[in-house]
Design an enzyme around this catalytic site. Sequence first.
Site, PDB file in Angstrom:
ATOM      1  N   HIS A   1      -2.254  -5.629 -10.395  1.00 56.62           N
ATOM      2  CA  HIS A   1      -2.992  -4.933 -10.975  1.00 56.62           C
ATOM      3  C   HIS A   1      -3.361  -5.418 -12.114  1.00 56.62           C
ATOM      4  O   HIS A   1      -2.592  -5.671 -12.446  1.00 56.62           O
ATOM      5  CB  HIS A   1      -2.139  -3.310 -10.641  1.00 56.62           C
ATOM      6  CG  HIS A   1      -1.782  -2.848  -9.465  1.00 56.62           C
ATOM      7  ND1 HIS A   1      -2.592  -1.804  -8.815  1.00 56.62           N
ATOM      8  CD2 HIS A   1      -0.507  -3.396  -8.090  1.00 56.62           C
ATOM      9  CE1 HIS A   1      -2.327  -1.647  -7.563  1.00 56.62           C
ATOM     10  NE2 HIS A   1      -1.193  -2.178  -7.176  1.00 56.62           N
TER      11      HIS A   1
ATOM     12  N   GLU B   1     -10.214  -0.779  -6.134  1.00 51.62           N
ATOM     13  CA  GLU B   1      -9.102  -1.857  -4.310  1.00 51.62           C
ATOM     14  C   GLU B   1      -9.730  -2.351  -4.583  1.00 51.62           C
ATOM     15  O   GLU B   1     -10.817  -3.102  -3.562  1.00 51.62           O
ATOM     16  CB  GLU B   1      -9.177  -0.607  -3.361  1.00 51.62           C
ATOM     17  CG  GLU B   1      -7.726   0.454  -3.957  1.00 51.62           C
ATOM     18  CD  GLU B   1      -6.972   0.455  -2.843  1.00 51.62           C
ATOM     19  OE1 GLU B   1      -6.321   0.041  -2.049  1.00 51.62           O
ATOM     20  OE2 GLU B   1      -6.815   1.624  -2.555  1.00 51.62           O
TER      21      GLU B   1
ATOM     22  N   CYS C   1      -5.338   5.628  -4.878  1.00 51.52           N
ATOM     23  CA  CYS C   1      -4.010   4.125  -4.456  1.00 51.52           C
ATOM     24  C   CYS C   1      -2.672   4.038  -5.234  1.00 51.52           C
ATOM     25  O   CYS C   1      -2.708   4.532  -6.186  1.00 51.52           O
ATOM     26  CB  CYS C   1      -4.872   3.053  -4.933  1.00 51.52           C
ATOM     27  SG  CYS C   1      -4.046   1.036  -5.106  1.00 51.52           S
TER      28      CYS C   1
ATOM     29  N   GLY D   1      -1.950   1.586  -7.155  1.00 52.65           N
ATOM     30  CA  GLY D   1      -2.022   1.290  -8.309  1.00 52.65           C
ATOM     31  C   GLY D   1      -1.972   2.825  -9.285  1.00 52.65           C
ATOM     32  O   GLY D   1      -1.935   2.193 -10.353  1.00 52.65           O
TER      33      GLY D   1
ATOM     34  N   CYS E   1       0.542  -1.097   0.369  1.00 55.59           N
ATOM     35  CA  CYS E   1       0.273  -0.181  -0.479  1.00 55.59           C
ATOM     36  C   CYS E   1       0.767   1.463   0.163  1.00 55.59           C
ATOM     37  O   CYS E   1       1.864   1.280   1.026  1.00 55.59           O
ATOM     38  CB  CYS E   1      -1.221  -0.018   1.467  1.00 55.59           C
ATOM     39  SG  CYS E   1      -2.390   1.400   1.104  1.00 55.59           S
TER      40      CYS E   1
END
Length: 291
Positions: free
Chosen positions: A168, A217, A226, A229, A81
């Site tokens: 992802h 997410e 994110c 991301g 994260c």
Amino acid sequence: MVPFRKMHGLGNDFVVLDARKGSVLDARRAALPITPARAAAIADRRRGIGCDQFIVMEPGTDGADVFMRIRNPDGSESGACGNATRCIASLVAEETGRDRVVVRTIAGDLPVERLPNGEGMDLWRADMGPARLGWRDVPLAREVDTLHLPIGRGPVADPAACSMGNPHATFFVPELDALPLAEIGPALEHDPIFPERANIGFVQVLTPEYIRLMVWERGAGLTLACGSGACAALVNAARRGLTGRRATVSLPGGDLVIEWREDGPGAGHVLMTGPVATAFTGEIDLGAYPA
């Protein structure tokens, strides 16, 4: 009662508990363990504190300053994260007075450094490690070209995929605001090609140096930002020839600067720069939540 912090990076928000040696939570972990069910209950925005990810700081070892354990709002564990990495690094830097901190996760070590910007708010640059591009790395359920996945839903199709410590997939679209993200996001997250589910990014490329991104997410749904991301979006856009290897990624909560290093020290690593903030602090009775 156990102290907690509510922090965020561009609105991507976290409940942060400290379980390092000597902390209140460390002394009580045997009686009040942080189980997936308890983390999910605290992350609930109506019955708990509410957050996009539930973070527990644990002792760092062997060169790491801190271990960051990440749980999604459904209680599942995540390997990365980006926004939380910057938040946790800022806490350790404040404690130690150092401008460089190493945050360990289950996906690896993430060095973070403070970048004073002279405008009253420090920026933090996290080395998110190398982008992993193989189909097993993502992971995918079968061998396919990660630059063009044979999946789609409604108006979107043909994403690229990579791993930034978590899976992802990035779809490139002409008009981001026209997408029914709340309808297509859940189905794409759970597509059978993703055995561990996936974070689903939707990108509108405005210029080779500036892109817009929204992310569904894994385990959390739509979020204001994110970090991992954003890293995946830049990597996949560069692989498609849509951007260079450095760009500003604009998310609903604000902007991140992402760089995918091509050569020199750290070649192949993805760097993410952005701010952090503490919204408030408080205390929580962990025993009030289901174990």
